[in-house]
Design a protein around this motif. Structure first.
Motif, PDB file in Angstrom:
ATOM      1  N   GLN A  21       0.934  -1.119  -0.068  1.00 50.53           N
ATOM      2  CA  GLN A  21      -0.111  -0.100  -0.033  1.00 50.53           C
ATOM      3  C   GLN A  21       0.812   1.469   0.048  1.00 50.53           C
ATOM      4  O   GLN A  21       0.563   2.149  -0.631  1.00 50.53           O
ATOM      5  CB  GLN A  21      -0.993   0.052   1.322  1.00 50.53           C
ATOM      6  N   ARG A  31      -8.370  -7.484   5.133  1.00 53.06           N
ATOM      7  CA  ARG A  31      -7.968  -6.082   5.094  1.00 53.06           C
ATOM      8  C   ARG A  31      -8.864  -5.502   4.040  1.00 53.06           C
ATOM      9  O   ARG A  31      -9.085  -4.316   4.154  1.00 53.06           O
ATOM     10  CB  ARG A  31      -6.512  -5.805   4.694  1.00 53.06           C
ATOM     11  N   SER A  32      -9.201  -6.102   2.868  1.00 50.87           N
ATOM     12  CA  SER A  32      -9.855  -5.497   1.946  1.00 50.87           C
ATOM     13  C   SER A  32     -11.235  -5.510   2.118  1.00 50.87           C
ATOM     14  O   SER A  32     -12.012  -4.786   1.300  1.00 50.87           O
ATOM     15  CB  SER A  32      -9.849  -6.471   0.686  1.00 50.87           C
ATOM     16  N   LYS A  33     -11.738  -6.150   3.305  1.00 48.28           N
ATOM     17  CA  LYS A  33     -13.268  -6.184   3.432  1.00 48.28           C
ATOM     18  C   LYS A  33     -13.380  -5.082   4.446  1.00 48.28           C
ATOM     19  O   LYS A  33     -12.866  -4.814   5.309  1.00 48.28           O
ATOM     20  CB  LYS A  33     -13.925  -7.354   3.901  1.00 48.28           C
ATOM     21  N   LYS A  34     -14.578  -4.318   4.381  1.00 49.89           N
ATOM     22  CA  LYS A  34     -14.869  -3.295   5.259  1.00 49.89           C
ATOM     23  C   LYS A  34     -15.286  -3.950   6.841  1.00 49.89           C
ATOM     24  O   LYS A  34     -15.833  -4.848   6.638  1.00 49.89           O
ATOM     25  CB  LYS A  34     -16.060  -2.346   5.006  1.00 49.89           C
ATOM     26  N   ARG A  35     -14.778  -3.420   7.615  1.00 55.08           N
ATOM     27  CA  ARG A  35     -15.119  -3.918   9.268  1.00 55.08           C
ATOM     28  C   ARG A  35     -16.376  -3.327   9.505  1.00 55.08           C
ATOM     29  O   ARG A  35     -16.797  -2.391   9.407  1.00 55.08           O
ATOM     30  CB  ARG A  35     -14.083  -3.713  10.194  1.00 55.08           C
ATOM     31  N   VAL A  36     -17.141  -4.547  10.034  1.00 56.52           N
ATOM     32  CA  VAL A  36     -18.730  -4.159  10.292  1.00 56.52           C
ATOM     33  C   VAL A  36     -18.771  -4.474  11.771  1.00 56.52           C
ATOM     34  O   VAL A  36     -18.532  -5.962  12.307  1.00 56.52           O
ATOM     35  CB  VAL A  36     -19.723  -4.955   9.658  1.00 56.52           C
ATOM     36  N   ARG A  37     -19.173  -3.675  12.777  1.00 58.18           N
ATOM     37  CA  ARG A  37     -19.012  -3.968  14.398  1.00 58.18           C
ATOM     38  C   ARG A  37     -20.629  -3.896  14.505  1.00 58.18           C
ATOM     39  O   ARG A  37     -21.230  -2.816  14.406  1.00 58.18           O
ATOM     40  CB  ARG A  37     -18.326  -3.081  15.128  1.00 58.18           C
TER      41      ARG A  37
END
Length: 110
Positions: free
Chosen positions: A56, A81-87
């Protein structure tokens, strides 16, 4: 395109992200690099994360000759790392503890 051998610079078993500082010292922004992983038998999760950061930060970085284990570790981490974290939201009660005694009483209660 410059080739950097991880085995020659860091070793065959790379466990710490700080060890990749030696690789970064050989790189300049704007350069093109092949990071040769030949002979590297294992990397830690933190090293896989740092390799992701390396790509990066420097852009034109390609990795070659990863063993199956190294490739799998990199893929697992890079896919995450390429996926958005959903909390998910959780209903949590905040407690105000202004002293160590308050905290001790709480610990004794659980």
């Amino acid at each position: 395109m410059e080739r950097i051998s991880i085995k020659d610079v860091v070793g065959t078993d790379v466990r710490s992200r700080i060890s990749l500082d030696a690789v970064k010292a050989l790189m300049t922004h704007g350069g093109e690099y092949v990071i040769d992983m030949e002979g590297v038998t294992s990397i830690s999760r933190s090293v896989a994360d740092e390799l992701y950061n390396l790509q990066q930060d420097y852009g034109a970085v390609r990795f070659e000759h990863q063993t199956e284990f190294v490739q799998r570790m990199m893929s697992i981490l890079w896919d995450g790392r390429s996926k958005k974290r959903v909390r998910e939201e959780e209903d949590v009660e905040m407690m105000d503890m202004t002293s160590i005694e308050d905290f001790s009483r709480y610990l004794l209660s659980i």
